[in-house]
Every structure is written in C-alpha cells, then in structure tokens.
Design an enzyme around this catalytic site. Structure first.
Site, PDB file in Angstrom:
ATOM      1  N   LYS B  79       0.599  -1.063   0.616  1.00  0.00           N
ATOM      2  CA  LYS B  79       0.238   0.377  -0.340  1.00  0.00           C
ATOM      3  C   LYS B  79       0.945   0.868   0.066  1.00  0.00           C
ATOM      4  CE  LYS B  79      -4.337   2.237   2.361  1.00  0.00           C
ATOM      5  NZ  LYS B  79      -5.339   2.229   3.539  1.00  0.00           N
ATOM      6  N   SER B 159     -10.162   1.759   2.456  1.00  0.00           N
ATOM      7  CA  SER B 159      -9.167   3.016   1.621  1.00  0.00           C
ATOM      8  C   SER B 159      -7.579   2.236   0.963  1.00  0.00           C
ATOM      9  CB  SER B 159      -8.344   4.214   2.468  1.00  0.00           C
ATOM     10  OG  SER B 159      -7.674   3.739   3.782  1.00  0.00           O
ATOM     11  N   SER B 183     -10.799   0.078   7.068  1.00  0.00           N
ATOM     12  CA  SER B 183      -9.953  -0.360   6.001  1.00  0.00           C
ATOM     13  C   SER B 183      -9.501  -1.522   5.325  1.00  0.00           C
ATOM     14  CB  SER B 183      -8.750   1.591   5.455  1.00  0.00           C
ATOM     15  OG  SER B 183      -9.178   2.832   5.339  1.00  0.00           O
TER      16      SER B 183
END
EC number: 6.3.5.7
Lengths: 95, 496
Positions: B79, B159, B183
């Site tokens: 990420k 997210s 998330s």
C-alpha cells in the site's frame, strides 16, 4: 450548534488551508452535516467515565536520553522543496 | 502450469518453492506480466520491477541454501501508505508528490527480511481517508468484480482499494493494507478476499504515514485465511521505534489453524442488526452463524449497547488525530510547495501549499479535526468522544468476560457500489460504510473479514469475526472454519 461562514473561515485559518470566500458557504454546510451527526454523542451518559488515552493498557517504554541516530543531514534534506547550505529554506519570517 | 503462477496462494507458492517446483523469479515474472495487463484496474501506481527481480534472485538463492521462511520469494504489493526506501511513497496525495523516503517502514522491512518480493506500490484513498478509493490523487482503483454482465465500474472499497483489487485480480500473491476504521476489512469484503486488522500494537506503525495514530494498524490482505496467518506473523512484532508496539511474543499463527472450534462461544450482537439491512446481508449473517454452529460452536445472543455511537465518536477522534498528524505537510521538509506570489510570507506558503496539496476529503477532515480540538469545543466534542470510546471498549470487555470467544457480524452493510454512485451523497452517507468495522478500531481489537457468499448480482459479500485482544491465532482459526464451511471459491471474470 450551527457553523456559519465566519466560523468556517476561522477553522480554515487555524488549519492553515486557504479556502476561497466563495467556497465558505458550502464548507459550512458540510461541517454542519458532520457535526449534526457527531451530536448524537450528547445522548450518552458519560458521567464519571474516564476519557480513553490508551486503547491497550501499557506502560510506555523509556530509553536512555542519548542520540540514537544522527549525522544524516543530507538524507534529511533530500526531499525538501528548497534546501540551501544545509538548511531548509522558507520565505522570510522576520521583518 | 507456469502461466498462472500469479494465481497461487502464499501457502501453495511456499510449498512449491521449497519443493523446487517453481522459483521466485518465475512467480515474480508472472505477477509483473499480470500487472502490466491490468492497467484498467489502476491498482498498482508505482511499479518496481527492478527491485522485484533482484529480491526474487536473492530469495531463490536463499531457498536453494535451505534457509527459507514462509514469506521467502513471495511477490507482494505494498500500500502506498508504507514508506519504502527510494520508492515513491505518497499516501495517494498530491502533497507528497515526488517524496522518496530515505528509510523503510518496519513492517515492510520485516517482510523483505523474511525474503518477500516487492512488486510495487498500491493505490488507496488519500491519506487512507475514504471508503471507495475515490479520493486518491492517482484516480480511482477499480474492482475486478462486476455485476453480472453489467460493465458499470465498481469500487474496490477503501482505503486499501488498490491492495484489494490487486489481490482479487491475482496481480500479486498478497498485499499489505492498513485499517483505521475498516480500511482492510471493507475492501476485502468488496473484492472477495481475506483481510485482518490485528490488535492495536501488534504491528509497528513506524514508517507508515500516520492518519489517526490511536486507531491505525497494518495487516495483510490475502487470498485465504491461511495466507493471512502466514503473512501476519511476518508483519508483527515489537519495534523500539514505535512506543505503542507491544513487546510480547508473536505466536505461530498458522499452527493455530486446527479447524476445531468445538465448545467456543460465538456472540451475535443484536445492535448490528440495522434497520433496512439488505436481505442478502441478513441471510449471509444467518448462514455464517449456522456454519459455526454446525462446526460445534455455541451461539449466544449478546448486546454491545454503545454500538450506535461508534461512528460519531470515530468521526471526532480520527479527524482530531489527523489534523494533528497532517500538520507536518507544510511545504518545508518534503513534497509539494505552492508557487508563491510577490509578498507572500510563510503563512501564505502553508495555506496555499495545503490547499493545493490536500484533496477535498482530507481538507474537510483536517478542518473538522481542527474544530473539535479548538478552544471551547475540546471538552464538548473531543473529550466526550474519548469517554464514549471508553464505553465502547467496555461493551466488548463485558461480553468477553462473560465467556464469549469471538463475535460474528457482517463486514459491510452492502456489496460493492458503483464508482461515482455516492458522488452526490453527503459525507456521512459514505462514512456509514464503516458501521460494522469501526467499533473494532475504537476498542483496539483484532477483526477479520472473510468472503462468505455472493449477492444476487454475483458480487462477493464478507462476514467479520472480532476476537479478544492478542488472540489473533484463535480468531484466525475461527475464520478458517468459516472459510472452509462457506467454501467461497468464486473469482471475478477477467475483463481487464
């Protein structure tokens, strides 16, 4: 609690985010929607309840107050938008 | 089959690597080729093929030498929130354009030390603020799943939307995610994969761009519960550089997957049965409950009375912490600095830089956080929210003290929605996506999303299990039982 454009402008100033005057009414409206939602918290009886400081009970570790990493000025300045002579450079602060 | 090595799980790849049936170089090439063909998903936003090939070669040498931890040679996506040395790490924000850290996050370093391979950085919501990956400076990540033959692009959730899309589309074997309010778990549920947020303090937060420090935790996003156990173990552990990281041993999580949950008490919280809950979510939850019961668990009805206040408390605490954490983006030390007009001083520099660099949602949250922390409102909002947080945590402590071992809930209130569909909704509507997940962050507990079924349109749906603090092993075992019983094997049809 209702937020007017003046309060919205003050909050933007405190947050150091430039918001054009024309955008303030919409911003104030968004704040009001969110704060209206947050205000549900007023229904809760919190009398005598401690505000949470640490979600997992733990004693923060201590270490000796000594330099652990240092002498890496180049690395620290490497990503600066403006670095000169070993310093971060910013617009003039003192008149 | 050499052509579909990218579809392997971590466990399968590990066994083949150790048996000498494949090399990390081959796995890595298969993933790089898959990434190259998946531009339409916009999942990978910075590719690192050179690093990947070098790490794969090193991993192969290590495996040949007989020194191979489970993650050795496994190609991963990271990420964009994780700082990776010399590789752009922007938290999907324009304000960090051009930022290349001089250091590596502890979690990613532990993965590289274990021999894992970095394929590149993954799309996400800006500063992890969002539930649909629509706030990213890189543009939307797209869910590989579609509603039947309808080609409407769907959100992979957020997210960690890029991580979820990449794993679901087999662009990597697994990915890192982070979870502040859901998330990891919400995007995992939206894409039919597994995602676990461990207990607060399990993973070091050092080198992960901070959103809300008292809530943020990293975790793995994987194709199976076993993979989650393997990868989580490599990510966890004490780090002197994060004072909130727990100095307790990390167990062998994979060894906890016995498949035996006989006699365990599973709580079903009545407050999670929301008004207007879609029938398919209700059915999924009932089916999951029946599966655990069939496996020998005891099902008990429980109450978590403060559940309804979790989202409002979260939307005070998270923005408050964000406004403080994001104060560092000022155009001085890294990232973007606005062009200044004649006569502009340092205040104008800050204000213009932050107006240009932060997207709309981030600006809004920073300002809400500023407001709730400002003089005169601190007690009414911030302190009250922290008191409610204490009560939310106590709800969980009470049910665990009464003998409950884990709690079963839906992971999300719906299946993945269309990109842009929430455009005209007010921000609170988007926040409701986290209604089932956010309590877990506020209480610091471990939570896992497991794919458990499809909705009538053919989209994946997930269930969430919530465990006791530090009991990720037991939680993973319960999730493993659920996974085996649900038998979710569907994959998105390849259209990209």
């Amino acid at each position: 609690m209702s937020i007017d454009t003046e309060t919205a402008a003050r909050v933007a100033k405190l947050a150091r985010i430039k918001v054009e005057d024309s955008a303030l009414p919409a911003l104030a409206e968004e704040f009001n929607t969110i704060l209206g939602f947050i205000e549900e918290l007023n229904e809760v009886d919190v009398e005598g309840v401690e505000p949470m400081t640490s979600v997992t009970p733990m004693r923060l570790k201590r270490r000796a107050d000594v330099v652990t990493e240092g002498d890496q000025q180049d690395k620290i300045l490497a990503n600066a938008p403006d670095a000169r002579e070993g310093f971060f450079a910013v617009p003039k602060v003192v008149e | 089959m050499m052509s579909d090595l990218n579809t392997l799980t971590i466990a399968e790849a590990r066994d083949k690597l150790r048996a000498g049936e494949v090399t990390s170089a081959e796995l890595t090439e298969a993933c790089l080729a898959a990434i190259e063909g998946a531009g339409a998903l916009n999942a990978f936003v910075h590719d690192t093929p050179e690093i990947a090939r070098a790490q794969a070669a090193a991993a192969d040498a290590r495996i040949r030498a007989g020194d191979a931890p489970s993650m050795c040679g496994i190609p991963l996506g990271i990420k964009d929130l994780f700082c990776t040395k010399g590789v752009p790490s922007q938290a999907a924000s324009a304000i960090l354009a051009g930022f290349k850290p001089e250091y590596e996050s502890t979690v990613s370093q532990q993965l590289w030390d274990a021999g894992a391979v970095m394929l590149g950085k993954l799309n996400m919501d800006e500063f992890a603020m969002g539930s649909s990956n629509e706030t990213s400076t890189y543009g939307n990540a797209v869910n590989p799943w579609r509603r039947g033959n309808d080609d409407t692009p769907l959100t992979p959730g957020g997210s960690s939307g890029g991580s979820a899309a990449a794993v679901a589309a087999d662009l990597c074997l697994a990915a890192t995610g982070t979870d502040t309010g859901g998330s990891i778990r919400q995007p995992a549920a939206f894409t039919g994969i597994t995602g676990i947020k461990p207990t607060y303090g399990r993973c070091s937060r050092w080198g992960i761009v901070a959103f809300a420090s008292s809530l943020d935790q990293a975790g793995p996003m994987t194709k199976s519960v076993r993979d989650a156990a393997i990868m989580l173990e490599a990510m966890c552990g004490h780090d002197p550089k994060d004072s909130t990281s727990a100095d307790i041993p990390v167990p062998n999580f994979e060894a906890a997957l016995t498949g035996d949950i006989r006699g365990k008490k599973i709580g079903i919280p009545k407050e999670y049965r929301m008004e207007g809950m879609p029938a398919e979510i209700e059915k999924l939850w009932a089916d999951g409950t029946a599966m655990l019961k069939d496996a020998g668990a005891e099902i008990v009805d429980i109450s978590l009375p403060h559940t309804k206040y979790a989202l409002p408390a979260y939307y005070v605490i998270a923005p408050a912490e964000a406004s403080s954490n994001l104060a560092r983006y000022d155009g001085v030390r890294y990232g973007h600095r606005a062009k200044l007009a004649a006569g502009d001083g340092i205040t104008e520099m800050y204000e213009k830089t932050r107006a240009e660099g932060f997207g709309h949602e981030v600006q809004r949250r920073v300002m809400v956080g500023t407001y709730v922390l400002s003089a005169g409102f601190y007690d009414a909002y911030y302190n009250r929210a922290r008191k409610v947080r204490t009560l939310i945590k106590k709800d969980f402590e009470d049910v665990f003290a009464a003998g409950v071992d884990a709690i079963l809930t839906p992971a999300t209130p719906s299946a993945a929605f269309g990109l842009g569909e929430m455009k005209d909704a007010d921000p609170v509507q988007m926040y409701l996506n986290d209604v089932f997940t956010v309590t877990v962050n506020l209480a610091g507990l471990p939570g896992i999303a497991v794919p458990a079924g499809l909705d009538p349109q053919g989209l994946p749906l997930g269930l969430q299990l919530i465990g006791k603090p530090w009991e990720e092993g037991e939680l993973l075992n319960t999730a493993y039982v659920l996974e085996q019983a649900a038998g979710f094997v569907s994959k998105p049809g390849k259209w990209w």
